[in-house]
Write an enzyme that holds these catalytic residues in place. Structure first.
Site, mmCIF file in Angstrom:
data_model
loop_
_atom_site.group_PDB
_atom_site.id
_atom_site.type_symbol
_atom_site.label_atom_id
_atom_site.label_comp_id
_atom_site.label_asym_id
_atom_site.label_seq_id
_atom_site.Cartn_x
_atom_site.Cartn_y
_atom_site.Cartn_z
ATOM 1 N N ARG A 1 0.844 -1.199 0.000
ATOM 2 C CA ARG A 1 0.000 0.000 0.000
ATOM 3 C C ARG A 1 0.877 1.246 0.000
ATOM 4 O O ARG A 1 1.609 1.489 0.961
ATOM 5 C CB ARG A 1 -0.931 -0.011 1.214
ATOM 6 C CG ARG A 1 -2.267 0.679 0.940
ATOM 7 C CD ARG A 1 -3.063 0.855 2.215
ATOM 8 N NE ARG A 1 -2.409 1.816 3.073
ATOM 9 C CZ ARG A 1 -2.403 1.768 4.405
ATOM 10 N NH1 ARG A 1 -3.036 0.806 5.041
ATOM 11 N NH2 ARG A 1 -1.774 2.677 5.111
ATOM 12 N N HIS B 1 -4.404 4.519 4.076
ATOM 13 C CA HIS B 1 -5.572 3.638 4.002
ATOM 14 C C HIS B 1 -6.771 4.392 3.441
ATOM 15 O O HIS B 1 -7.499 3.903 2.592
ATOM 16 C CB HIS B 1 -5.892 3.111 5.407
ATOM 17 C CG HIS B 1 -7.223 2.464 5.520
ATOM 18 N ND1 HIS B 1 -7.477 1.225 4.993
ATOM 19 C CD2 HIS B 1 -8.385 2.884 6.086
ATOM 20 C CE1 HIS B 1 -8.750 0.901 5.243
ATOM 21 N NE2 HIS B 1 -9.303 1.900 5.902
ATOM 22 N N TYR C 1 3.114 4.428 11.294
ATOM 23 C CA TYR C 1 3.332 2.981 11.358
ATOM 24 C C TYR C 1 3.987 2.349 10.122
ATOM 25 O O TYR C 1 4.523 1.263 10.202
ATOM 26 C CB TYR C 1 1.994 2.258 11.635
ATOM 27 C CG TYR C 1 0.914 2.488 10.580
ATOM 28 C CD1 TYR C 1 0.897 1.738 9.409
ATOM 29 C CD2 TYR C 1 -0.078 3.449 10.753
ATOM 30 C CE1 TYR C 1 -0.088 1.945 8.455
ATOM 31 C CE2 TYR C 1 -1.066 3.657 9.806
ATOM 32 C CZ TYR C 1 -1.068 2.898 8.656
ATOM 33 O OH TYR C 1 -2.023 3.099 7.708
#
Ligand SMILES: Cc1ncc(C[n+]2csc(CCOP(=O)(O)OP(=O)(O)O)c2C)c(N)n1
Ligand SMILES: [Mg+2]
Length: 353
Positions: free
Chosen positions: A250, A254, A263
């Site tokens: 990714r 998100h 993170y």
């Protein structure tokens, strides 16, 4: 070492191996590119529209276009697609106007479509719930003697859900003509794949359902296309479901409400961006001499025009009546609803009533 379908390489690739896919002519290759550009344009514009306050929270799919376009191009129009929020714009590839999807992200009821109009099911936000829906539809098609199959998109995180297990097991047992397409982008919001499963590779789960598993490079649109085409052929000829794990990383948050810097592996993100799927395919087509500057500019301008028209149409749509909040919730609405609605109209003033 992952167990994949017999004779399969560990990770299927086409572009990096500089090979060609049988039966894909120049026109089909360009159609695939057109679809990827349309998806990319939709996605990039949507992030801007969100920042401008013109759509709500939006799940970004930047660098997922190869998985989405590659999979859909391997289907026929009679085949069904079951998207998650990550594939919200997949209807574009079935002729759905951009404004319909923009309405959905604006929370407007004009964003609801009739699935049978496009053979595209509703966008599922609850993780993995679309998997049993798709398995059931595929099984129904088989019972009716139809040649159609279904393809369901879901993420790596979705494989931990009960709904995934129920749908995959059902499809395996009843040999439903279903393609289980897992977009393994390495993350479920901030949960990395390593914290999601002890399985060495998600494709290994296929063995547990007694179905073939295939692992492809999710950034390689042609590898995705080829793998899905084979899975569809298997499904149509009575061979039952296939699990496809498309591996990517990714490279965007998100969703617009997420800040992954807390993170994610930022170096890996930069590496992924440099090798993003649209650029990879564009370079491949240019190497083959199929795509040049003029054609590329035309394709990109068409997509940009479609989005400009889409947002204008979405914003021209009048707001829905506030009574919609109360409708379609109960077959026999409680008596208090009429009072509640009147109260809401009073509180909000004339504007929204
Ligand atoms: C049943 C359910 N549980 C939790 C959530 C909250 N949630 C939204 S997105 C997400 C992560 C899903 O990750 P993945 O399946 O890998 O898909 P991706 O977003 O990476 O495409 C979660 C847990 C939800 N939408 N539905
Ligand atoms: Mg994921």
């Amino acid at each position: 070492m992952a167990r994949v379908a017999e004779g399969e390489p560990d990770l299927r690739r086409v572009i990096d191996e500089d090979r060609e896919v049988d039966g894909l002519g120049e026109q089909a290759l360009l159609e695939l590119y057109r679809s990827m550009v349309l998806l990319r344009t939709y996605d990039e514009r949507s992030v801007v529209y969100h920042r401008q306050g013109r759509i709500g929270t939006y799940a970004i799919f930047w660098n997922h276009e190869a998985m989405q376009a590659g999979a859909v191009h391997a289907l026929s129009d009679e085949d069904w697609i079951f998207p998650s929020y990550r594939e919200s714009a997949i209807g574009l590839l079935r002729g759905m106007p951009p404004e319909t999807i923009l309405h959905w992200w604006r929370g407007h009821p004009a964003g609801w479509w009739s699935p049978a109009d496009y053979n595209v099911a509703s966008i599922c936000v609850p993780i993995a719930t679309q998997v049993p829906h798709a398995a059931g539809l595929a099984w129904g098609k088989k019972l009716k003697g139809s040649a159609a199959c279904a393809l369901v998109f879901f993420g790596d995180g979705a494989t931990s859900e009960g709904s995934f297990h129920e749908g995959a097991n059902f499809a395996g047992v009843f040999q439903a003509p279903l393609v289980l397409f897992c977009n393994n982008n390495g993350w479920a919001i901030s949960t990395p794949l390593a914290a999601q499963t002890r399985a060495e590779a998600l494709v290994d789960k296929a063995a547990g359902y007694g179905i073939p598993g295939v692992r492809v490079d999710g950034g390689d649109v042609l590898a995705v296309y080829e793998a899905v085409r084979e899975a569809v052929e298997r499904a149509r000829s009575g061979g039952g479901p296939t699990f496809i794990e498309a591996v990517s990383y990714r490279a965007a948050p998100h969703a617009t409400a997420d800040d992954p810097r807390a993170y994610i592996d930022l170096e890996r993100v930069e590496e992924e961006k440099r090798n993003e799927c649209l650029g990879r395919y564009e370079r491949y087509l240019r190497r083959l001499g199929i795509l040049g500057d003029d054609l590329d500019a035309t394709i990109r301008a068409e997509a940009a025009d479609a989005m400009r028209a889409g947002i204008a149409a979405a914003e021209a749509e009048p707001d829905p009546d506030i009574s919609l909040l109360f409708e379609n919730a109960y077959a026999s609405p409680p008596r208090s609803f009429a009072q509640d609605l009147a109260e809401l109209r009073r509180v909000l003033g004339g504007d929204l009533g």
